[in-house]
Scaffold this active site. Structure first.
Site, PDB file in Angstrom:
ATOM      1  N   SER A   1       3.763   2.478  -4.995  1.00 55.92           N
ATOM      2  CA  SER A   1       4.360   1.152  -4.817  1.00 55.92           C
ATOM      3  C   SER A   1       4.393   0.656  -3.385  1.00 55.92           C
ATOM      4  CB  SER A   1       5.774   1.143  -5.405  1.00 55.92           C
ATOM      5  OG  SER A   1       5.715   1.134  -6.816  1.00 55.92           O
TER       6      SER A   1
ATOM      7  N   TYR B   1      14.447  -3.935  -9.579  1.00 57.97           N
ATOM      8  CA  TYR B   1      13.084  -3.571  -9.215  1.00 57.97           C
ATOM      9  C   TYR B   1      12.223  -3.513 -10.469  1.00 57.97           C
ATOM     10  CZ  TYR B   1       9.363  -0.914  -6.899  1.00 57.97           C
ATOM     11  OH  TYR B   1       8.171  -0.493  -6.379  1.00 57.97           O
TER      12      TYR B   1
ATOM     13  N   THR C   1       9.023   2.618  -0.465  1.00 57.63           N
ATOM     14  CA  THR C   1       8.657   3.910  -1.033  1.00 57.63           C
ATOM     15  C   THR C   1       7.586   3.712  -2.090  1.00 57.63           C
ATOM     16  OG1 THR C   1      10.371   3.740  -2.730  1.00 57.63           O
ATOM     17  CG2 THR C   1      10.968   4.851  -0.661  1.00 57.63           C
ATOM     18  N   GLY C   2       6.911   4.792  -2.436  1.00 59.25           N
ATOM     19  CA  GLY C   2       5.904   4.733  -3.487  1.00 59.25           C
ATOM     20  C   GLY C   2       5.728   6.076  -4.142  1.00 59.25           C
TER      21      GLY C   2
ATOM     22  N   SER D   1       6.511  17.426 -10.141  1.00 62.06           N
ATOM     23  CA  SER D   1       7.201  16.864 -11.307  1.00 62.06           C
ATOM     24  C   SER D   1       7.735  15.494 -10.952  1.00 62.06           C
ATOM     25  CB  SER D   1       8.356  17.770 -11.749  1.00 62.06           C
ATOM     26  OG  SER D   1       9.172  17.124 -12.706  1.00 62.06           O
TER      27      SER D   1
END
Length: 370
Positions: A73, A172, A324-325, A352
């Site tokens: 993202s 979001y 962040t992504g 994970s």
């Protein structure tokens, strides 16, 4: 630069990065949930680069500081920049509805939703389950080369209800940025990839950054390998998922490096990508409640934290802006103080999607801002 080595002398503000604290923050890898990491600290107050763990488990080699990775993202920063450039060119108007530009793209019973509301996640659009099995490692491994089109994702809104009236709350939602990608293509007559390339990648000479084609599953050049832990017959094995579909497209499909992401943030802050009015839009957070789990809990819990493409958070009294992504096998972020004194880029490879990697990220951020 070797892990833990320091760059040029620091200037005013935060001062030279704390190399010992940064190296400690990324030490101990690989562990049960993270195989490797890299951190790049830049800005006018000093530089530092470090790596930890394994960049390629099969080869047993450490991550390269110049490795490329899936930025997830953080792609939204590029999408917002291109959209706001089109606003500055008077080809898009922030308070005009997406339905005006793209008739029929949303269900007929949905209220008007402005371009601004897509950019800052106050659209109220429902989320879409695209069936990519992100929370099911075995399912993702089996289907990692499948790629729903943006049109299919937009069509999945049919029959759903709005989450809230547009502009009244913030939540979001990746669907907002699929629509912005479609808007960019409609207004310019060119592909999203070509517009990002022409407007951001080539002007900044970002040699590690690209918008991959939907069927280009590789990461070219030096790379961080991403892995998922998959349980089979009572045992767990690591599966290399470096090759996967970049289907998230304008919402989260790009590839880049720490160096390139740092360059984007520094040039953005310096006003080399947007005029001042549109740049201020990226830093303007609407004064509305945040619906659901707030991604910026460290800043102002329960309140909006996203501007147009950037999010704000405050860590130990220092406010930073960025994004962040994540993609299966990858988590990253780019953040900076508004004055450009400190620019932080991190990337690591969790095994994970459900692993609690928050403390690891927070440790990196605190070390970078100390």
């Amino acid at each position: 630069m070797p892990a833990g080595a320091a760059g040029r002398d620091g200037g005013p503000g935060l001062g030279q990065p704390n190399a010992a604290a940064l190296q400690t923050a990324i030490s101990g890898l690989p562990n049960a949930v993270i195989t490797g990491s890299l951190v790049d600290v830049g800005g006018t107050d000093g530089t530092w680069r470090g790596v930890s763990g394994l960049g390629d488990v099969a080869a047993g080699t450490a991550p390269r500081a110049d490795a490329r990775f899936r930025i997830g993202s953080v792609t939204k920063v590029f999408t917002a920049i291109v959209t706001l450039q089109l606003v500055a060119e008077h080809r898009i108007t922030l308070d005009q509805s997406i339905q005006h530009y793209l008739p029929g793209v949303l269900p007929a019973d949905f209220p008007p939703i402005t371009v601004a509301q897509l950019l800052d996640h106050t659209s109220g659009l429902p989320g879409v389950d695209v069936g990519d099995d992100e929370n099911d490692p075995a399912g993702f491994v089996a289907h990692r080369f499948e790629h729903p089109t943006p049109a299919q994702i937009e069509a999945a809104l049919g029959g759903q209800r709005m989450s809230f009236p547009p502009g009244t709350e913030q939540q979001y939602n990746g669907v907002n940025y699929f629509l912005l990608g479609t808007l960019i293509e409609h207004v310019t007559g060119h592909s999203y990839a070509s517009e990002v390339d022409r407007r951001v990648i080539r002007p900044l000479r970002l040699s590690d950054t690209e918008v991959p084609a939907a069927t280009d599953y590789r990461i070219p050049g030096p790379k961080l390998h991403g892995y998922l832990a998959v349980e089979t017959d009572g045992s767990t094995r690591l599966v290399d998922v470096t090759r996967q579909s970049p289907y998230p497209w304008a919402e989260g499909g790009m590839i880049s490096s720490a160096r390139d992401l740092g360059t984007v943030m520094q040039d953005l802050l310096a006003g080399r990508l947007l005029p001042s009015a549109e740049l201020n839009d990226m830093f303007t957070v609407p004064d509305v409640p945040y619906l659901g789990l707030n991604q910026c809990q460290l800043g102002n819990p329960g309140r909006a934290c996203f501007g147009m493409g950037l999010m704000s958070t405050t860590i130990d009294g220092v406010t930073v802006w960025g994004k962040t992504g994540s993609r299966p096998g990858y988590t990253d972020g780019v953040f900076a103080t508004r004055d450009g004194g400190r620019v932080l880029v991190y990337a690591f490879t969790p095994t994970s999607e459900s692993a609690n990697t928050g403390p690891f990220i927070l440790g990196i951020a605190r070390a970078a801002l100390s």
